[in-house]
Scaffold this active site. Structure first.
Site, PDB file in Angstrom:
ATOM      1  N   LYS A 115       0.826  -1.216   0.000  1.00  0.00           N
ATOM      2  CA  LYS A 115       0.000   0.000   0.000  1.00  0.00           C
ATOM      3  C   LYS A 115       0.860   1.266   0.000  1.00  0.00           C
ATOM      4  CE  LYS A 115      -4.453  -1.640   1.576  1.00  0.00           C
ATOM      5  NZ  LYS A 115      -5.496  -1.649   2.601  1.00  0.00           N
ATOM      6  N   LYS A 197      -3.249 -11.029  -6.263  1.00  0.00           N
ATOM      7  CA  LYS A 197      -4.553 -11.390  -5.692  1.00  0.00           C
ATOM      8  C   LYS A 197      -5.670 -10.522  -6.270  1.00  0.00           C
ATOM      9  CE  LYS A 197      -4.848  -8.481  -1.579  1.00  0.00           C
ATOM     10  NZ  LYS A 197      -5.307  -8.312  -0.236  1.00  0.00           N
ATOM     11  N   LYS A 200     -10.571  -5.591  -4.430  1.00  0.00           N
ATOM     12  CA  LYS A 200     -11.675  -4.689  -4.760  1.00  0.00           C
ATOM     13  C   LYS A 200     -11.179  -3.299  -5.140  1.00  0.00           C
ATOM     14  CE  LYS A 200     -13.349  -4.731   0.130  1.00  0.00           C
ATOM     15  NZ  LYS A 200     -12.168  -4.843   0.901  1.00  0.00           N
TER      16      LYS A 200
HETATM   17  P1  TYM Z   1     -10.571  -6.918   3.340  1.00  0.00           P
HETATM   18  O1  TYM Z   1     -11.739  -6.005   3.338  1.00  0.00           O
HETATM   19  O2  TYM Z   1      -9.389  -6.582   2.521  1.00  0.00           O
HETATM   20  O3  TYM Z   1     -11.000  -8.364   2.921  1.00  0.00           O
HETATM   21  C1  TYM Z   1     -12.075  -9.013   3.568  1.00  0.00           C
HETATM   22  C2  TYM Z   1     -11.855 -10.504   3.603  1.00  0.00           C
HETATM   23  O4  TYM Z   1     -11.694 -11.002   2.279  1.00  0.00           O
HETATM   24  C3  TYM Z   1     -10.508 -11.786   2.229  1.00  0.00           C
HETATM   25  N1  TYM Z   1      -9.883 -11.630   0.912  1.00  0.00           N
HETATM   26  C4  TYM Z   1      -9.595 -12.648   0.104  1.00  0.00           C
HETATM   27  N2  TYM Z   1      -9.798 -13.971   0.213  1.00  0.00           N
HETATM   28  C5  TYM Z   1      -9.381 -14.749  -0.828  1.00  0.00           C
HETATM   29  N3  TYM Z   1      -8.781 -14.263  -1.936  1.00  0.00           N
HETATM   30  C6  TYM Z   1      -8.549 -12.929  -2.070  1.00  0.00           C
HETATM   31  N4  TYM Z   1      -7.976 -12.451  -3.171  1.00  0.00           N
HETATM   32  C7  TYM Z   1      -8.970 -12.056  -1.029  1.00  0.00           C
HETATM   33  N5  TYM Z   1      -8.924 -10.713  -0.849  1.00  0.00           N
HETATM   34  C8  TYM Z   1      -9.490 -10.464   0.349  1.00  0.00           C
HETATM   35  C9  TYM Z   1      -9.614 -11.211   3.317  1.00  0.00           C
HETATM   36  O5  TYM Z   1      -8.636 -12.142   3.727  1.00  0.00           O
HETATM   37  C10 TYM Z   1     -10.610 -10.904   4.393  1.00  0.00           C
HETATM   38  O6  TYM Z   1     -10.886 -12.064   5.154  1.00  0.00           O
HETATM   39  N6  TYM Z   1      -8.044  -6.222   7.501  1.00  0.00           N
HETATM   40  C11 TYM Z   1      -9.191  -6.938   6.984  1.00  0.00           C
HETATM   41  C12 TYM Z   1     -10.493  -6.522   7.659  1.00  0.00           C
HETATM   42  C13 TYM Z   1     -10.438  -6.637   9.141  1.00  0.00           C
HETATM   43  C14 TYM Z   1     -10.424  -7.847   9.886  1.00  0.00           C
HETATM   44  C15 TYM Z   1     -10.386  -7.452  11.241  1.00  0.00           C
HETATM   45  C16 TYM Z   1     -10.475  -9.188   9.520  1.00  0.00           C
HETATM   46  C17 TYM Z   1     -10.388  -5.611  10.010  1.00  0.00           C
HETATM   47  N7  TYM Z   1     -10.357  -6.096  11.295  1.00  0.00           N
HETATM   48  C18 TYM Z   1     -10.334  -8.401  12.275  1.00  0.00           C
HETATM   49  C19 TYM Z   1     -10.436 -10.146  10.556  1.00  0.00           C
HETATM   50  C20 TYM Z   1     -10.383  -9.734  11.909  1.00  0.00           C
HETATM   51  C21 TYM Z   1      -9.273  -6.629   5.512  1.00  0.00           C
HETATM   52  O7  TYM Z   1      -8.596  -5.816   5.005  1.00  0.00           O
HETATM   53  O8  TYM Z   1     -10.189  -7.235   4.849  1.00  0.00           O
END
Ligand code: TYM
Length: 336
Positions: A115, A197, A200
């Site tokens: 990032k 990966k 979004k």
């Molecule tokens: P975020 O919003 O980036 O993604 C949400 C969830 O989607 C999963 N994910 C994926 N899984 C498979 N393949 C991919 N290409 C892919 N891209 C995203 C992520 O692993 C995630 O499970 N930091 C976290 C949000 C968060 C969180 C937390 C998660 C904030 N606090 C506490 C667990 C516990 C995040 O950026 O998610």
């Protein structure tokens, strides 16, 4: 008496329209886990501020994300569903955890490095502190399990390290959380560049299938998906593009890799891509319709958020009081 179930915490950021990768890696599994654990599902809006957001869009995406959770089958009767910024304890615990976190361990995080490169004009302290806020999210509820995709594994490690460090430095306070990472689909790749990966926030819309895409768009994007010059449909680590499509198809069809390879023996990539697209569309499109129905009822979504906040805050306040006590912050007692 009902057996006490282990706590589970997870969240998605409202930083863009969620993709099928967020669905496969996280939300789909959340639904199945609701009967096994005491689940807490959050919308990580504070996390999104680490990159520039348009305020009105962020507000709208927050509503859309809660509508999506419900449309996917997250049940607010079974699970606590709330917005992170509505419970100030998350920011408060982040401060405490910051005092036991080393800058070096944050600077080496892959997501921070990526990032910082992609948002070179806005490398802020929040971007670096992102994993500490995430650790606070988890530890605040004493969550024992955290279902996430593979990209969050490193952040989960920090949460575990911080829990252990705190427990050792002060006194046993936090549960050390375990990740639940799906066997298939934990790392869904970009349709345009299978070495990266699916995200979004990818500027190339053909790289991802958004949860808002209609059937025609889904078919068009899968048709354009980058594969290779071979033509055998199989999961093969050396052929990332086709393996990614096989994983996606496996999740949406419920079939194993072996079943898929057999079914598509002698079938070209073109035909397989259409099958993948149809399987995805038949799940995603009805979810999208339900999501729009929820969105049309803002009062209901607000009610769910307020009730979720109350439940979450009750748990979080109790935990934060324990943390404050264990680190030595003084709490006056009201005598009259
Ligand atoms: P975020 O919003 O980036 O993604 C949400 C969830 O989607 C999963 N994910 C994926 N899984 C498979 N393949 C991919 N290409 C892919 N891209 C995203 C992520 O692993 C995630 O499970 N930091 C976290 C949000 C968060 C969180 C937390 C998660 C904030 N606090 C506490 C667990 C516990 C995040 O950026 O998610």
């Amino acid at each position: 008496m009902e057996e006490k179930r282990a706590r589970l915490f997870s969240a998605v950021q409202p930083s863009g329209i969620p993709t099928i990768a967020n669905y496969i890696g996280a939300i789909k599994n959340w639904v199945d886990l609701q009967d096994k654990y005491e689940c807490i599902y959050s919308i990580a809006d504070l996390h999104t501020l680490t990159v520039k957001q348009v305020p009105a869009t962020l507000r709208q995406r927050t509503l859309e994300l809660i509508a999506l959770y419900l449309a996917c089958g997250v049940d607010p009767e079974k699970s606590t569903v709330f917005v992170q910024s509505h419970v100030p304890c998350h920011a408060e615990l982040t401060w405490i955890l910051n005092t036991i976190t080393y800058p070096g361990e944050l600077a080496r995080m892959t997501q921070y490095k990526d990032k910082s490169r992609n948002h070179a004009d806005n490398v802020n302290m929040g971007l670096m502190d992102y994993p500490v806020l995430m650790a606070a999210d988890i530890l605040l509820y004493n969550a024992e399990v955290v279902p996430v995709g593979k990209d969050q594994k490193q952040h989960l490690e920090i949460a575990r390290d911080l829990a252990e460090r705190f427990n050792n430095r002060y006194s046993p306070t936090f549960a050390v959380p375990e990740g639940i990472i799906p066997k298939v689909g934990a790392n869904i790749m970009s349709l345009q560049d299978p070495a990266h990966k699916m995200s979004k926030s990818d500027p190339n819309e053909n790289a991802f299938i958004s949860m808002n895409d209609d059937r025609d768009t889904i078919i068009r994007k899968f048709k354009r998906a980058v594969t290779d010059s071979e033509s055998r449909v199989a999961f093969d680590e050396n052929r990332a593009g086709i393996s990614n499509l096989v994983s996606i198809y496996s999740v949406f069809s419920g079939k194993t890799f072996a079943e898929i390879e057999k079914q598509f023996e002698g079938v070209g990539y073109g035909e397989f891509k259409i099958e993948v697209a149809e399987a995805v569309a038949s799940t995603i499109c009805p979810i999208n319709e339900r999501k729009n129905e929820y969105l049309a009822n803002k009062a209901y979504l607000d009610k769910i958020m307020i009730e979720g906040k109350e439940r979450a805050e009750y748990m979080a306040r109790k935990m934060l009081a324990k943390v404050y006590k264990n680190v030595g912050l003084y709490t006056p007692e009201r005598k009259s």
